[in-house]
Each structure stands twice: as C-alpha cells, then as structure tokens.
Scaffold this motif. Structure first.
Motif, mmCIF file in Angstrom:
data_model
loop_
_atom_site.group_PDB
_atom_site.id
_atom_site.type_symbol
_atom_site.label_atom_id
_atom_site.label_comp_id
_atom_site.label_asym_id
_atom_site.label_seq_id
_atom_site.Cartn_x
_atom_site.Cartn_y
_atom_site.Cartn_z
ATOM 1 N N PHE A 7 0.828 -1.203 0.000
ATOM 2 C CA PHE A 7 0.000 0.000 0.000
ATOM 3 C C PHE A 7 0.871 1.264 0.000
ATOM 4 C CE2 PHE A 7 -3.410 -2.509 2.527
ATOM 5 C CZ PHE A 7 -3.891 -3.065 1.353
ATOM 6 N N VAL A 8 1.837 1.308 0.913
ATOM 7 C CA VAL A 8 2.654 2.517 1.056
ATOM 8 C C VAL A 8 3.555 2.712 -0.162
ATOM 9 C CG1 VAL A 8 4.291 3.753 2.511
ATOM 10 C CG2 VAL A 8 2.551 2.307 3.566
ATOM 11 N N ALA A 9 4.063 1.634 -0.719
ATOM 12 C CA ALA A 9 4.873 1.748 -1.936
ATOM 13 C C ALA A 9 4.063 2.373 -3.064
ATOM 14 C CB ALA A 9 5.395 0.368 -2.346
ATOM 15 N N GLU A 10 2.797 2.010 -3.149
ATOM 16 C CA GLU A 10 1.950 2.603 -4.181
ATOM 17 C C GLU A 10 1.682 4.085 -3.895
ATOM 18 O OE1 GLU A 10 -1.547 0.536 -5.362
ATOM 19 O OE2 GLU A 10 -0.495 -1.351 -5.736
ATOM 20 N N LEU A 11 1.547 4.451 -2.620
ATOM 21 C CA LEU A 11 1.383 5.868 -2.288
ATOM 22 C C LEU A 11 2.587 6.669 -2.770
ATOM 23 C CD1 LEU A 11 -0.035 5.814 1.374
ATOM 24 C CD2 LEU A 11 -1.295 5.782 -0.788
ATOM 25 N N ILE A 12 3.776 6.113 -2.576
ATOM 26 C CA ILE A 12 4.994 6.787 -3.033
ATOM 27 C C ILE A 12 4.988 6.909 -4.558
ATOM 28 C CG2 ILE A 12 7.510 6.610 -3.136
ATOM 29 C CD1 ILE A 12 7.325 5.144 -0.386
ATOM 30 N N ALA A 13 4.507 5.863 -5.227
ATOM 31 C CA ALA A 13 4.438 5.897 -6.696
ATOM 32 C C ALA A 13 3.478 6.981 -7.181
ATOM 33 C CB ALA A 13 4.006 4.527 -7.221
ATOM 34 N N TYR A 14 2.299 7.087 -6.546
ATOM 35 C CA TYR A 14 1.359 8.159 -6.910
ATOM 36 C C TYR A 14 2.058 9.527 -6.805
ATOM 37 C CZ TYR A 14 -2.966 5.253 -6.484
ATOM 38 O OH TYR A 14 -3.980 4.335 -6.635
ATOM 39 N N ALA A 15 2.785 9.727 -5.688
ATOM 40 C CA ALA A 15 3.415 11.025 -5.439
ATOM 41 C C ALA A 15 4.507 11.322 -6.466
ATOM 42 C CB ALA A 15 3.984 11.063 -4.023
ATOM 43 N N ILE A 16 5.346 10.342 -6.744
ATOM 44 C CA ILE A 16 6.448 10.562 -7.693
ATOM 45 C C ILE A 16 5.905 10.840 -9.092
ATOM 46 C CG2 ILE A 16 8.395 9.446 -8.855
ATOM 47 C CD1 ILE A 16 8.945 7.985 -6.179
ATOM 48 N N LEU A 17 4.944 10.046 -9.522
ATOM 49 C CA LEU A 17 4.394 10.227 -10.860
ATOM 50 C C LEU A 17 3.590 11.524 -10.982
ATOM 51 C CD1 LEU A 17 3.278 6.580 -11.737
ATOM 52 C CD2 LEU A 17 5.180 7.871 -12.701
ATOM 53 N N GLY A 18 3.116 12.046 -9.852
ATOM 54 C CA GLY A 18 2.279 13.245 -9.899
ATOM 55 C C GLY A 18 2.974 14.521 -9.500
ATOM 56 N N HIS A 19 4.288 14.484 -9.223
ATOM 57 C CA HIS A 19 4.897 15.662 -8.596
ATOM 58 C C HIS A 19 5.050 16.841 -9.549
ATOM 59 C CE1 HIS A 19 8.773 14.478 -10.366
ATOM 60 N NE2 HIS A 19 9.267 15.629 -9.950
ATOM 61 N N HIS A 20 4.794 16.648 -10.846
ATOM 62 C CA HIS A 20 4.741 17.779 -11.778
ATOM 63 C C HIS A 20 3.310 18.049 -12.243
ATOM 64 C CE1 HIS A 20 9.260 17.567 -12.988
ATOM 65 N NE2 HIS A 20 9.053 18.309 -11.925
ATOM 66 N N ALA A 21 2.625 17.003 -12.674
ATOM 67 C CA ALA A 21 1.303 17.178 -13.288
ATOM 68 C C ALA A 21 0.158 17.037 -12.301
ATOM 69 C CB ALA A 21 1.130 16.173 -14.427
ATOM 70 N N GLY A 22 0.433 16.596 -11.082
ATOM 71 C CA GLY A 22 -0.625 16.398 -10.099
ATOM 72 C C GLY A 22 -0.903 14.925 -9.864
ATOM 73 N N LEU A 23 -1.508 14.627 -8.721
ATOM 74 C CA LEU A 23 -1.798 13.240 -8.366
ATOM 75 C C LEU A 23 -2.701 12.591 -9.420
ATOM 76 C CD1 LEU A 23 -2.475 13.428 -4.523
ATOM 77 C CD2 LEU A 23 -0.673 12.081 -5.631
ATOM 78 N N PRO A 24 -2.330 11.388 -9.878
ATOM 79 C CA PRO A 24 -3.168 10.721 -10.877
ATOM 80 C C PRO A 24 -4.199 9.804 -10.247
ATOM 81 C CG PRO A 24 -1.134 9.490 -10.599
ATOM 82 C CD PRO A 24 -1.069 10.658 -9.634
ATOM 83 N N ASP A 25 -5.155 9.361 -11.033
ATOM 84 C CA ASP A 25 -6.012 8.233 -10.650
ATOM 85 C C ASP A 25 -5.227 6.945 -10.852
ATOM 86 O OD1 ASP A 25 -7.968 10.089 -10.286
ATOM 87 O OD2 ASP A 25 -9.361 9.290 -11.774
ATOM 88 N N LYS A 26 -5.675 5.881 -10.216
ATOM 89 C CA LYS A 26 -5.015 4.588 -10.424
ATOM 90 C C LYS A 26 -5.246 4.086 -11.849
ATOM 91 C CE LYS A 26 -3.015 0.632 -9.151
ATOM 92 N NZ LYS A 26 -3.462 -0.143 -7.994
ATOM 93 N N ARG A 27 -6.455 4.257 -12.341
ATOM 94 C CA ARG A 27 -6.781 3.738 -13.679
ATOM 95 C C ARG A 27 -7.963 4.514 -14.257
ATOM 96 N NH1 ARG A 27 -7.738 -0.493 -10.215
ATOM 97 N NH2 ARG A 27 -6.075 -1.688 -11.185
ATOM 98 N N GLY A 28 -8.206 4.302 -15.550
ATOM 99 C CA GLY A 28 -9.439 4.785 -16.163
ATOM 100 C C GLY A 28 -9.377 6.142 -16.815
ATOM 101 N N ILE A 29 -8.292 6.925 -16.612
ATOM 102 C CA ILE A 29 -8.182 8.226 -17.270
ATOM 103 C C ILE A 29 -6.798 8.343 -17.887
ATOM 104 C CG2 ILE A 29 -9.780 9.348 -15.663
ATOM 105 C CD1 ILE A 29 -7.323 10.711 -14.413
#
Length: 667
Positions: A7-29
């Motif tokens: 769970f926490v590893a995925e939270l870190i992934a959300y943050a890293i991938l979103g640190h320029h464009a903003g937090l993403p959804d997990k899927r669907g967009i």
C-alpha cells in the motif's frame, strides 16, 4: 511486495508520478498510474536505475491509528498519500525557488517566526486587547467572561475533536482564539488555522486577529480569482513572502475560507496540495461549522477525523447552531459521525441558550412584497432577509417606489469592499437611531455584526432562521418580547429545491420544541436533515467510494475526486469592479509584465463580483467587460468597462448585458 508495505509503496508511486502534473487516478483516465507504470515496464525508462538506486522497502507502514474496515482504511491511506505528495511537491518548489534565487542573486523571503516562539507575545497581546474591551458589568458581559474563562480552562485537555456551542453574541470568536493560544502553549501545536464559510466576513475576523496578534503574523488566504490559472513561470518570478505563504501556509496564524481548507484537503494539483503537510500539527477552528455543504459532509468529516486521529491536529467546531455530528446520533460506523462525547468547550450550552435568548420567533404565513413593505413602514429600523438576489432586488425597487426612507440593498451583487462601506453606514444609522431598512440575502447572517430591533426572514432551514435571529437584539438592549423575528413564506418567489427540503425538515420538528433556538431543537433539526438525505445525500459525488483497497493494492481516484470535490457547485465566475482609485491602480499593474498575477489577484479580491458564466460571456460579447492585457495575463482578469452597469445602491446588474450603456447612446 504484498500487504501493508505494498500500500505505502503505491502511495509513493502516486506522489512521484504526480509531482509535476498532479496526483493521478489509479486507472481509467489519461496518464493514470497503471498506464504510466506499464510504459516504464515496457522499456520507456532506462533500467540503469535498478543498479544506481537502492532502497529498503520493508516496514514502510506508518504507526498510525488505522481503522479496521477496508472502507475507512482506504480513506486513511489515500489521505496519507496526499500528505506524502504535499511534502514532495513543497520540497520541489522550495528547491526551485532556491535555485532561481541564487541564479538571480536574490534571497527568497520565508522568514515567518514559529508559533511557539510567538506565543508569549500573542498571549500578552490577547490580555491587553481584552483589558481594553472591559465595559459595564451587564449580564451579557458577565456571561461572555464566564464563557471565556471556562473555554480557557478546557485548553489543557488533550488534543482532539471539540465543539464550542455558544449563541450569537456570546463572544465565540475571541473565546476560540483564546482556546487556540492556550492549547498551543500546552501541547506544542505549530499553527492556528481559522476557517470561515464566507469571504464576506473573512476580513472582519482577520482584522480582529491582527489587532490582537499583530499584522505581521496573520496570513489572510482567500481569493475570488482562480489562482490555478496563473502562468507556472510566475512561481519563480517576483516571489514575495506573502504569496509564498499563501501557497504553503507557512505563517503561524492563517485565516482562510472553508473552500480553501477543504478543497485543499482533497486536491490533486501541486499548487493547492503543497500546503497540506503544514496543516499537520495545527489547531483548526471551523467557524459556523454548520455551513459545511451537506453534499460533501461525509468526506469532509472523515478528513477532519483523520487530521485529529493521525496528524496531531485539534479541531474545534464553533457555532451557535451545532450540527448533529456526534457519532451517537448516527448508526454505527456512519461516515459523518465524530467522537464528540464530553468534548464541549462551553459551559452548559442549554443554560447559555436560555440566558442569551434575546428574540421571540413568530410565524407569519405568506407575505407578498406589498405586505413586507407595509411591515417595514411600521418600523424605522428593520432587516428583511430573502432567499435570492432576484427577490431582494425586486423588493428593494418596490420599496423605493413606495418612498420608504433609509433603504439599503445588500447582496453579493456588490463587491466585498463596497459591502464593507455599506455595512459601516448601516451600523452608524442603527447607532444614530435614524431610519434604516435593509433588504438582504443570507450573506448578512453569518458573523455580520449588526443589531436590528426587528427581522423578517423568508422560510428556510432552522439553522438559517437561528442565524437571522442573531442579527436581532444582538446586544440584548431591548426586551425579548418586542425583539421579533418573523418567519414568512414568499409564494411569488418559490425557494430552490435544497431550501425547500430544509423547510420541510424544520416543519417536522418545529412543534416538538418550545424554544426553537435551544441546542436540543437545533440538534433535532439536523437529525431530521441527515435522516432525509441519507448517507448518499451526505456524499452526493460518491467521494468515499472512490478510494478502495484489496489484497492486490490500492485503487485511488485522486484526480477525479479533486475535480468533483467542489464546495460551491454553481458556475459562477469573477468580474472585477474598478470603481475607486485603489482598484484602478491595481488594474493598471496588470500591464506591467514583471508583476506576478498572484500578487495582483490578492489585491483585487475585495473588488470582485461573482456572476453566472453565461452572463459574463454576454457581458464580454457586448463589450461591457473585457479581459485586461490578455497577451500578458490571458483570460485571468475580466474587468467591468461599462460603469453604468454598477449601481451604488444595487451593485452589478448583469441582466442588462444585452443593453447599451447610456453613454454609448450619446453621439
């Protein structure tokens, strides 16, 4: 990787991938987390990182107070993800600021002294301010002193969730500030955040805080202009201390709006989310807590609970009309329930309500505009509050035609600085005893300090009626029996569906309570409201459902939720009214390219009228409004060009957008 660490590893992934464009959804967009990770795995990312970067990814789960149900655990994890994201993007912004500051040979000013260092001076300032307010030993002042003393004693209680239930005129604002100062001294909090429902009263509260604490230490953060539209390059140009603090709430005392606070708590964009980690460890006072929009109440309450549970915040729900959020009032595990048993800061709210009772409520049935005008003729000073700007305008015009003296029209057609002038004039007329007949919308209810001998209120929910009652005999100088609040229906102006539902909720409980302004009656009213709308009505956008976990990991819709978590749903957009010299000078600054838009917007926020989007489009099309210096500012600053559309008595008449101004007809 499985279990909590996954769970926490995925939270870190959300943050890293979103640190320029903003937090993403997990899927669907577009640009969803799963899509981008799949791209990395397919070879778009050089695998050399695996040998150059090492990290221990075990025991990642923080030692928080985690909920046992999957639904609540998912919300907590998603909230933790936003906090991690906030830490990352704020650090990134600060590194960028430092880099460009060094490159350009200037120092970025972030010199806000910490709250704990300032507390001795703040407390001394509070005592000095209160000493200056001491007046006659009236019953009202005795009660205010009792409330203040009791609230300060409660400040030693351990941090958590509290209520402060004090009738209008009981001194809630100063009592809550005293609690915050004493509580911060006892428990080491890092910040005081005071959230207010309406921009129309934020300057009033901020002014009090500046008088008590000093102007240099209070950040007032609200904006009627959408700051998210500003050019990103301005983040490194002309970075003044106040603008920086508005982005990360670095100041020791922040006075803000519910919109800024709650929409930030659910934000996905970097600019809005960077302040979140500074909310941790704060004392948050929610003034007029009953105004949290019902359609977002459940997720808003869950966020408050999480801040108190795991981020060392103290939350105070401060109001005369306390919403029934005690978990004992709800079915077990209800998302809008809070642990509030034994957490009241005021001394015996039921007794206070009786002792501070200053009005008599009467129900008058249907009243036309002619009936209301006849009623106003019978009193030299009176306040009529209606449910729409349309009703207020038409009633005002008919009252003008009838020749009533001392007429005042007060609605959001007027910009905030103008309303301040109008209210100052109203208070002076009330003091002087000259005719003063005000026709207003509900903006006059929450926290506006006026005192009328008689008030008429169009039917609404009991909380609105109680707030209207707070504008009648506010200082308790008149007999209760002659200080009348008359509740009427307006058949010619049917209320919108939301208010119609609240009227029905009030009707179901009104005959069961002798005193409609007692805490028991108010609680019964909110119970009726929450029963009617149900859980789905308290989370109309299904915010909570969009954070899910299972054994495979998380499924968080950060970006979609941020788009849907809007406390004000109507399509309203700003028009700047530059009538006085101050506003005109600021508008002229828009033509100077090196002055950042954020600083100009902050100066102009008191000169904005919010209008329907279609109305502004029409004003633009007919040349009555135009975007100023669009090559520099884009479509950020729409300024009124046709001065005759703004009336001193009424405000902005956007309905006349199709018509030419009087001046344009002169050849």
């Amino acid at each position: 990787m499985q279990g909590p660490d996954r769970f926490v590893a995925e939270l870190i992934a959300y943050a890293i991938l979103g640190h320029h464009a903003g937090l993403p959804d997990k899927r669907g967009i577009e640009f969803a987390l799963t899509e981008r990770i799949a791209g990395f795995k397919s070879g778009s990312l050089d695998r050399i990182w695996e040998t150059e970067l090492t990290a221990d990814l075990s025991a990642l789960m923080p030692g928080f107070s985690w909920e046992k149900t999957k639904e609540r655990l998912a919300f907590q994890l998603a909230f933790c993800g936003r906090m991690l994201f906030s830490c990352l993007v704020d650090a990134d912004f600060k590194d960028t600021e430092a880099f460009y500051g060094a490159l350009e040979g200037r120092q970025v000013d972030r010199a806000w002294l910490p709250l704990q260092q300032l507390l001795p001076a703040f407390l001394a300032g509070f005592e000095h301010y209160m000493a200056g307010k001491k007046s006659s030993a009236s019953d009202l002042n005795r009660l205010r002193s009792e409330i203040l003393a009791h609230v300060r004693e409660e400040a030693l209680e351990k941090p958590g969730l509290f209520t402060l239930t004090v009738p209008t005129g009981g001194g809630k604002t100063l009592a809550s500030l005293a609690f915050a100062l004493d509580h911060a001294r006892a428990h080491g909090h890092s910040r005081i955040i005071y959230a207010i429902p309406f921009t129309s009263i934020i300057d009033q509260t901020a002014s009090i805080f500046r008088d008590v604490l000093g102007d240099a230490h209070v950040l007032e953060h609200h904006s009627a202009i959408d700051e998210e539209k500003f050019d990103p390059k301005e983040r490194r140009e002309g970075r003044d201390k106040l603008k920086l603090a508005m982005e990360d709430w670095a100041a020791p005392v922040v006075v803000t709006t519910n919109v800024q606070l709650f929409e930030s708590l659910f934000a996905a964009k970097t600019s809005r989310a960077r302040k979140l980690h500074n909310i941790a460890g704060s004392i948050i006072i929610l003034d007029e807590a009953q105004t949290i929009p019902r359609h977002l109440l459940a997720p808003a309450v869950r966020a408050l609970d999480e801040l108190a549970r795991n981020y060392k915040c103290t939350i105070v729900l401060c109001t005369a009309t306390q919403p029934a959020l005690d978990e004992r009032k709800f079915p077990e595990a209800h998302p809008a329930g809070l642990t509030l048993e034994g957490q009241e800061l005021a001394p015996d709210p039921e007794r206070l309500a009786k002792e501070l009772r200053r009005v008599t409520i009467e129900r008058a049935g249907a009243m036309s505009n002619a009936d209301l005008i006849a009623a106003l003729e019978g009193t030299s000073q009176g306040l009529v509050i209606v449910n729409s700007r349309k009703h207020a305008l038409e009633l005002f015009r008919e009252a003008q035609a009838a020749g009533l003296e001392g007429l005042v029209h007060l609605t959001t057609r007027q910009y905030a600085a103008h309303r301040r002038e109008i209210l100052a004039g109203v208070r002076q007329r009330l003091r002087d005893g000259v005719p003063c007949r005000v026709i207003a919308t509900s903006l006059v209810e929450a926290g506006v300090d006026v005192d009328f001998p008689k008030v008429w209120r169009a039917e609404a929910g009991l909380d609105s009626i109680a707030q209207a009652a707070g504008r009648c005999n506010r200082e308790g100088r008149r007999p209760v029996e002659t200080s009348i609040v008359i509740v009427f229906s307006a058949p010619d102006y049917p209320p919108p569906s939301e208010i119609k539902g609240l009227i029905a909720d009030t009707a179901r409980m009104v005959d069961k309570h002798e005193d409609l302004l007692s805490p028991k009656a108010i609680a019964a009213y909110f119970e009726e409201v929450y029963w009617r709308v149900g859980i789905k009505g308290l989370d109309r956008k299904a915010i909570l459902e969009r954070f899910r976990v299972d054994k495979t990991g998380t499924d968080f819709a950060y970006r979609s939720v941020a788009a849907d978590f809007r406390m004000i749903e109507s399509e309203m957009v700003p028009v700047i009214i530059a009538r006085d010299e101050v506003a005109k000078r600021v508008v002229d600054e828009l033509g100077i390219e090196n002055i950042p838009s954020g600083g100009v917007a902050r100066k102009l926020q008191a000169y904005v009228v919010q209008v329907p989007l279609k109305a502004r489009d029409l004003l633009l099309a007919n040349g009555h409004v135009k975007f100023i210096h669009p090559k520099i500012r884009g479509d950020q600053f729409a300024v009124l060009q046709t001065a005759t559309l703004y009336s001193e008595e009424i405000g902005l008449l956007w309905e006349d957008a199709d018509y030419l101004s009087v001046e344009s007809l002169v050849i």
